[in-house]
Scaffold this motif. Sequence first.
Motif, PDB file in Angstrom:
ATOM      1  N   LYS A  17      70.959   0.860  60.469  1.00 32.76           N
ATOM      2  CA  LYS A  17      70.552   1.890  60.758  1.00 32.76           C
ATOM      3  C   LYS A  17      71.563   2.623  60.504  1.00 32.76           C
ATOM      4  CE  LYS A  17      66.135   1.344  60.355  1.00 32.76           C
ATOM      5  NZ  LYS A  17      65.455   1.667  58.819  1.00 32.76           N
ATOM      6  N   ASN A  18      71.387   3.708  60.279  1.00 34.53           N
ATOM      7  CA  ASN A  18      72.293   5.245  60.156  1.00 34.53           C
ATOM      8  C   ASN A  18      72.179   5.594  61.546  1.00 34.53           C
ATOM      9  OD1 ASN A  18      73.206   4.547  57.732  1.00 34.53           O
ATOM     10  ND2 ASN A  18      72.004   6.174  57.030  1.00 34.53           N
ATOM     11  N   THR A  62      81.776   8.360  60.411  1.00 37.73           N
ATOM     12  CA  THR A  62      82.997   9.717  59.426  1.00 37.73           C
ATOM     13  C   THR A  62      82.575  10.465  60.614  1.00 37.73           C
ATOM     14  OG1 THR A  62      81.993   9.198  57.465  1.00 37.73           O
ATOM     15  CG2 THR A  62      82.119  11.492  57.730  1.00 37.73           C
ATOM     16  N   ALA A  63      83.101  11.565  61.666  1.00 40.29           N
ATOM     17  CA  ALA A  63      83.358  12.747  61.790  1.00 40.29           C
ATOM     18  C   ALA A  63      83.749  13.779  61.108  1.00 40.29           C
ATOM     19  CB  ALA A  63      84.495  12.517  62.959  1.00 40.29           C
ATOM     20  N   SER A  73      79.979  16.078  64.992  1.00 37.43           N
ATOM     21  CA  SER A  73      79.305  15.023  64.605  1.00 37.43           C
ATOM     22  C   SER A  73      80.033  13.932  64.391  1.00 37.43           C
ATOM     23  CB  SER A  73      78.234  15.194  63.548  1.00 37.43           C
ATOM     24  OG  SER A  73      78.157  15.554  62.598  1.00 37.43           O
ATOM     25  N   LEU A  74      79.201  12.516  64.759  1.00 34.35           N
ATOM     26  CA  LEU A  74      80.077  11.808  64.473  1.00 34.35           C
ATOM     27  C   LEU A  74      79.039  10.207  63.776  1.00 34.35           C
ATOM     28  CD1 LEU A  74      81.951   9.231  64.917  1.00 34.35           C
ATOM     29  CD2 LEU A  74      80.777   8.432  66.522  1.00 34.35           C
ATOM     30  N   HIS A  75      79.340  10.295  62.415  1.00 37.42           N
ATOM     31  CA  HIS A  75      78.231   9.702  61.475  1.00 37.42           C
ATOM     32  C   HIS A  75      78.139   7.911  61.557  1.00 37.42           C
ATOM     33  CE1 HIS A  75      74.974   9.337  59.090  1.00 37.42           C
ATOM     34  NE2 HIS A  75      75.102   8.126  58.048  1.00 37.42           N
ATOM     35  N   ILE A  76      77.520   7.111  61.617  1.00 38.27           N
ATOM     36  CA  ILE A  76      77.689   6.114  61.855  1.00 38.27           C
ATOM     37  C   ILE A  76      76.461   5.086  60.599  1.00 38.27           C
ATOM     38  CG2 ILE A  76      77.908   2.951  62.407  1.00 38.27           C
ATOM     39  CD1 ILE A  76      78.936   4.226  65.415  1.00 38.27           C
ATOM     40  N   THR A  77      77.028   4.464  59.355  1.00 39.53           N
ATOM     41  CA  THR A  77      76.675   4.182  58.123  1.00 39.53           C
ATOM     42  C   THR A  77      76.293   2.328  57.899  1.00 39.53           C
ATOM     43  OG1 THR A  77      76.814   6.172  57.096  1.00 39.53           O
ATOM     44  CG2 THR A  77      76.178   4.211  55.777  1.00 39.53           C
ATOM     45  N   ALA A  78      74.587   1.807  58.099  1.00 36.76           N
ATOM     46  CA  ALA A  78      74.775   0.472  58.407  1.00 36.76           C
ATOM     47  C   ALA A  78      74.957  -0.124  59.138  1.00 36.76           C
ATOM     48  CB  ALA A  78      75.375   0.114  56.886  1.00 36.76           C
ATOM     49  N   THR A 108      77.656   8.821  74.801  1.00 37.88           N
ATOM     50  CA  THR A 108      76.852   8.236  73.896  1.00 37.88           C
ATOM     51  C   THR A 108      76.714   6.887  73.472  1.00 37.88           C
ATOM     52  OG1 THR A 108      76.265  10.342  73.288  1.00 37.88           O
ATOM     53  CG2 THR A 108      75.581   8.484  71.971  1.00 37.88           C
ATOM     54  N   ARG A 109      75.980   6.116  75.155  1.00 36.22           N
ATOM     55  CA  ARG A 109      75.847   4.691  74.680  1.00 36.22           C
ATOM     56  C   ARG A 109      75.509   4.223  73.920  1.00 36.22           C
ATOM     57  NH1 ARG A 109      76.960   1.779  79.423  1.00 36.22           N
ATOM     58  NH2 ARG A 109      77.357   2.885  81.007  1.00 36.22           N
ATOM     59  N   LEU A 110      75.629   3.362  72.545  1.00 37.97           N
ATOM     60  CA  LEU A 110      75.052   2.632  71.656  1.00 37.97           C
ATOM     61  C   LEU A 110      74.346   1.475  71.409  1.00 37.97           C
ATOM     62  CD1 LEU A 110      74.066   3.158  68.590  1.00 37.97           C
ATOM     63  CD2 LEU A 110      76.013   2.631  68.035  1.00 37.97           C
TER      64      LEU A 110
END
Lengths: 114, 115
Positions: A17-18, A62-63, A73-78, A108-110
Amino acid sequence: SQELEQSPQSLIVQEGKNLTINCTSSKTLYGLYWYKQKYGEGLIFLMMLQKGGEEKSHEKITAKLDEKKQQSSLHITASQPSHAGIYLCGADIPVFSGTYKYIFGTGTRLKVLA
Amino acid sequence: DAGVTQSPTHLIKTRGQQVTLRCSPKSGHDTVSWYQQALGQGPQFIFQYYEEEERQRGNFPDRFSGHQFPNYSSELNVNALLLGDSALYLCASSFGFRLNTGELFFGEGSRLTVL
């Protein structure tokens, strides 16, 4: 009050998931940095953004820094399990007479479920 | 190329005691900053050293003191330990004291537990 607010505080996603993490300031940022921290360990530098509207990518991360330089924003793909950890934004905030202080967001805890 | 190294990695102290934490910066770096990270919180800036002098200081009491040596390594000292001092203490290094910080390189941290 926290000068750098991060949201969400924690995030659990299914692998593949993104996801997006946000970092917001009420002041103009003169350098916005994203770090990743594995639980209880040191911080690993991911990316630095300095110009309004700037966007950088590294592998699946991607930031972006908005035009006003107050939100990133920080975006994580897949997402993958290896992305799990704590993501922190850091920033240079002007203090006085051209000096800056370096502060961090709350993190942010992922967690990525396989 | 050695990164930032910190010692000890873990330590346990009792209230009222004193502790010294050590940091060696990344090769080629001359500026050292110290951060305190309580559980579940982002790192809080303690102070920064450059040319063996404290250049900037965060909102920490005088119980927190530091030192930088000619080889750029640094120590963080905390006196009269309180339970609330329990945290991960992070050292970060960079090159050249500038008005804006730029990228910091962090060590793995020293985990202090105060009983």
